[in-house]
Scaffold this motif. Structure first.
Motif, PDB file in Angstrom:
ATOM      1  N   SER A  50       0.832  -1.205   0.000  1.00 35.78           N
ATOM      2  CA  SER A  50       0.000   0.000   0.000  1.00 35.78           C
ATOM      3  C   SER A  50       0.870   1.260   0.000  1.00 35.78           C
ATOM      4  O   SER A  50       1.543   1.566   0.983  1.00 35.78           O
ATOM      5  N   PHE A  51       0.836   2.006  -1.103  1.00 32.85           N
ATOM      6  CA  PHE A  51       1.606   3.239  -1.226  1.00 32.85           C
ATOM      7  C   PHE A  51       1.172   4.273  -0.184  1.00 32.85           C
ATOM      8  O   PHE A  51       2.011   4.867   0.503  1.00 32.85           O
ATOM      9  N   LEU A  52      -0.140   4.474  -0.030  1.00 35.95           N
ATOM     10  CA  LEU A  52      -0.614   5.499   0.908  1.00 35.95           C
ATOM     11  C   LEU A  52      -0.340   5.139   2.356  1.00 35.95           C
ATOM     12  O   LEU A  52      -0.109   6.024   3.189  1.00 35.95           O
ATOM     13  N   LYS A 160       5.598  14.892  -5.329  1.00 37.30           N
ATOM     14  CA  LYS A 160       4.662  15.538  -6.257  1.00 37.30           C
ATOM     15  C   LYS A 160       3.220  15.357  -5.780  1.00 37.30           C
ATOM     16  O   LYS A 160       2.432  16.311  -5.756  1.00 37.30           O
ATOM     17  N   ILE A 161       2.881  14.126  -5.390  1.00 39.06           N
ATOM     18  CA  ILE A 161       1.520  13.870  -4.896  1.00 39.06           C
ATOM     19  C   ILE A 161       1.261  14.691  -3.640  1.00 39.06           C
ATOM     20  O   ILE A 161       0.195  15.294  -3.474  1.00 39.06           O
ATOM     21  N   GLN A 163       2.567  17.509  -2.727  1.00 42.90           N
ATOM     22  CA  GLN A 163       2.376  18.926  -3.073  1.00 42.90           C
ATOM     23  C   GLN A 163       0.930  19.186  -3.484  1.00 42.90           C
ATOM     24  O   GLN A 163       0.327  20.185  -3.077  1.00 42.90           O
ATOM     25  N   HIS A 164       0.360  18.283  -4.284  1.00 44.43           N
ATOM     26  CA  HIS A 164      -1.045  18.439  -4.695  1.00 44.43           C
ATOM     27  C   HIS A 164      -1.978  18.318  -3.494  1.00 44.43           C
ATOM     28  O   HIS A 164      -2.969  19.056  -3.393  1.00 44.43           O
ATOM     29  N   VAL A 165      -1.663  17.398  -2.584  1.00 44.79           N
ATOM     30  CA  VAL A 165      -2.491  17.244  -1.375  1.00 44.79           C
ATOM     31  C   VAL A 165      -2.445  18.523  -0.548  1.00 44.79           C
ATOM     32  O   VAL A 165      -3.476  19.025  -0.087  1.00 44.79           O
ATOM     33  N   GLN A 166      -1.242  19.073  -0.375  1.00 39.02           N
ATOM     34  CA  GLN A 166      -1.089  20.294   0.424  1.00 39.02           C
ATOM     35  C   GLN A 166      -1.810  21.480  -0.199  1.00 39.02           C
ATOM     36  O   GLN A 166      -2.312  22.352   0.510  1.00 39.02           O
ATOM     37  N   SER A 167      -1.862  21.514  -1.527  1.00 41.65           N
ATOM     38  CA  SER A 167      -2.538  22.631  -2.200  1.00 41.65           C
ATOM     39  C   SER A 167      -4.044  22.393  -2.315  1.00 41.65           C
ATOM     40  O   SER A 167      -4.779  23.245  -2.829  1.00 41.65           O
ATOM     41  N   GLY A 168      -4.499  21.216  -1.870  1.00 41.22           N
ATOM     42  CA  GLY A 168      -5.931  20.921  -1.887  1.00 41.22           C
ATOM     43  C   GLY A 168      -6.434  20.304  -3.180  1.00 41.22           C
ATOM     44  O   GLY A 168      -7.635  20.101  -3.343  1.00 41.22           O
ATOM     45  N   ASP A 169      -5.531  19.998  -4.102  1.00 45.65           N
ATOM     46  CA  ASP A 169      -5.931  19.415  -5.385  1.00 45.65           C
ATOM     47  C   ASP A 169      -5.879  17.884  -5.289  1.00 45.65           C
ATOM     48  O   ASP A 169      -4.985  17.240  -5.820  1.00 45.65           O
ATOM     49  N   LEU A 170      -6.880  17.306  -4.611  1.00 48.44           N
ATOM     50  CA  LEU A 170      -6.890  15.863  -4.387  1.00 48.44           C
ATOM     51  C   LEU A 170      -7.152  15.082  -5.676  1.00 48.44           C
ATOM     52  O   LEU A 170      -6.704  13.945  -5.812  1.00 48.44           O
ATOM     53  N   THR A 171      -7.873  15.711  -6.606  1.00 53.54           N
ATOM     54  CA  THR A 171      -8.150  15.038  -7.885  1.00 53.54           C
ATOM     55  C   THR A 171      -6.849  14.776  -8.635  1.00 53.54           C
ATOM     56  O   THR A 171      -6.599  13.670  -9.119  1.00 53.54           O
ATOM     57  N   ALA A 173      -3.854  14.731  -7.306  1.00 49.79           N
ATOM     58  CA  ALA A 173      -3.055  13.817  -6.480  1.00 49.79           C
ATOM     59  C   ALA A 173      -3.495  12.372  -6.711  1.00 49.79           C
ATOM     60  O   ALA A 173      -2.663  11.474  -6.887  1.00 49.79           O
ATOM     61  N   ARG A 174      -4.799  12.158  -6.739  1.00 46.66           N
ATOM     62  CA  ARG A 174      -5.336  10.803  -6.900  1.00 46.66           C
ATOM     63  C   ARG A 174      -4.942  10.197  -8.246  1.00 46.66           C
ATOM     64  O   ARG A 174      -4.688   9.007  -8.352  1.00 46.66           O
ATOM     65  N   ARG A 175      -4.881  11.037  -9.277  1.00 42.21           N
ATOM     66  CA  ARG A 175      -4.523  10.559 -10.624  1.00 42.21           C
ATOM     67  C   ARG A 175      -3.108   9.991 -10.670  1.00 42.21           C
ATOM     68  O   ARG A 175      -2.793   9.149 -11.504  1.00 42.21           O
ATOM     69  N   LEU A 176      -2.249  10.483  -9.788  1.00 43.72           N
ATOM     70  CA  LEU A 176      -0.843  10.066  -9.798  1.00 43.72           C
ATOM     71  C   LEU A 176      -0.568   8.818  -8.957  1.00 43.72           C
ATOM     72  O   LEU A 176       0.518   8.255  -9.019  1.00 43.72           O
TER      73      LEU A 176
END
Length: 197
Positions: A50-52, A160-161, A163-171, A173-176
């Protein structure tokens, strides 16, 4: 009872597991494509598909000694062998009739299996359980010498993921995220490791 399912990125021949190390261990491993000293073969090493879960554990590769995220591609034959030798770290009634039966099995286990809460992108604990396997010194040579096919640095992806989580762009982040899906288990193995049937 929380669902326990092995989810992983895998293909016909291999499965990807993750480990977090200091650069002192990770750099030589990446250079050689396999684990070499100072990686230790004499202590238990834990592998997680599990990566997460590993992102939560390593603080997105920010915790001391866990600054490098390695994706270790191993043979499915090796993974299945490890599962066949695994004993849960607690006397789960799904696998054992009594604590004494579990204690006797665990005392001689070459592989430990632990079920921990799966994590969300934000690190929250989820209801499903994620698997991690502890490979003892009795089987670690097989992991290093026979099962490992390649080792890849996933630290840039983790950053990279994150950074997207911190900026609130979960969509985004999820794609990666690595494409993890349920891993097929023989009924006997599922029972032995106390997985959800």
């Amino acid at each position: 009872m929380q669902p326990r399912e092995v989810r992983a990125e895998y293909d016909h021949d291999s499965i990807t597991v993750y480990q977090a190390f200091s650069s002192a261990i990770a750099k030589p491993a990446l250079e050689h494509g396999r684990f070499v000293p100072p990686f230790s073969r004499t202590r238990m090493t834990w592998i997680k598909p599990s990566f997460l879960w590993l992102m939560a554990r390593s603080g997105w590769a920010r915790k001391p000694g866990q600054e490098t995220i390695l994706a270790v591609r191993i043979t499915r034959q090796g993974w299945d062998e490890a599962l066949s030798l695994a004993v849960p770290t607690d006397p789960d009634r799904r696998a054992f009739r009594s604590s004494d039966e579990w204690r006797a099995a665990f005392r001689h286990a070459q592989v430990h299996v632990q079920w921990d809460p799966e994590r969300s992108l934000r690190g929250e604990k989820l209801e499903p359980r994620a698997i991690q396997l502890g490979l003892s010194r009795h089987i670690i040579d097989r992991y290093v010498d026979d099962w490992t096919l390649s080792i890849e640095d996933r630290t840039p992806l983790a950053r990279k993921i994150h950074q997207h989580v911190q900026s609130g762009d979960l969509t985004r982040a999820r794609r990666l995220l690595p494409k993890e899906r349920p891993y097929p288990l023989p009924a006997q193995t599922a029972h032995q490791i106390a997985a959800t049937p």
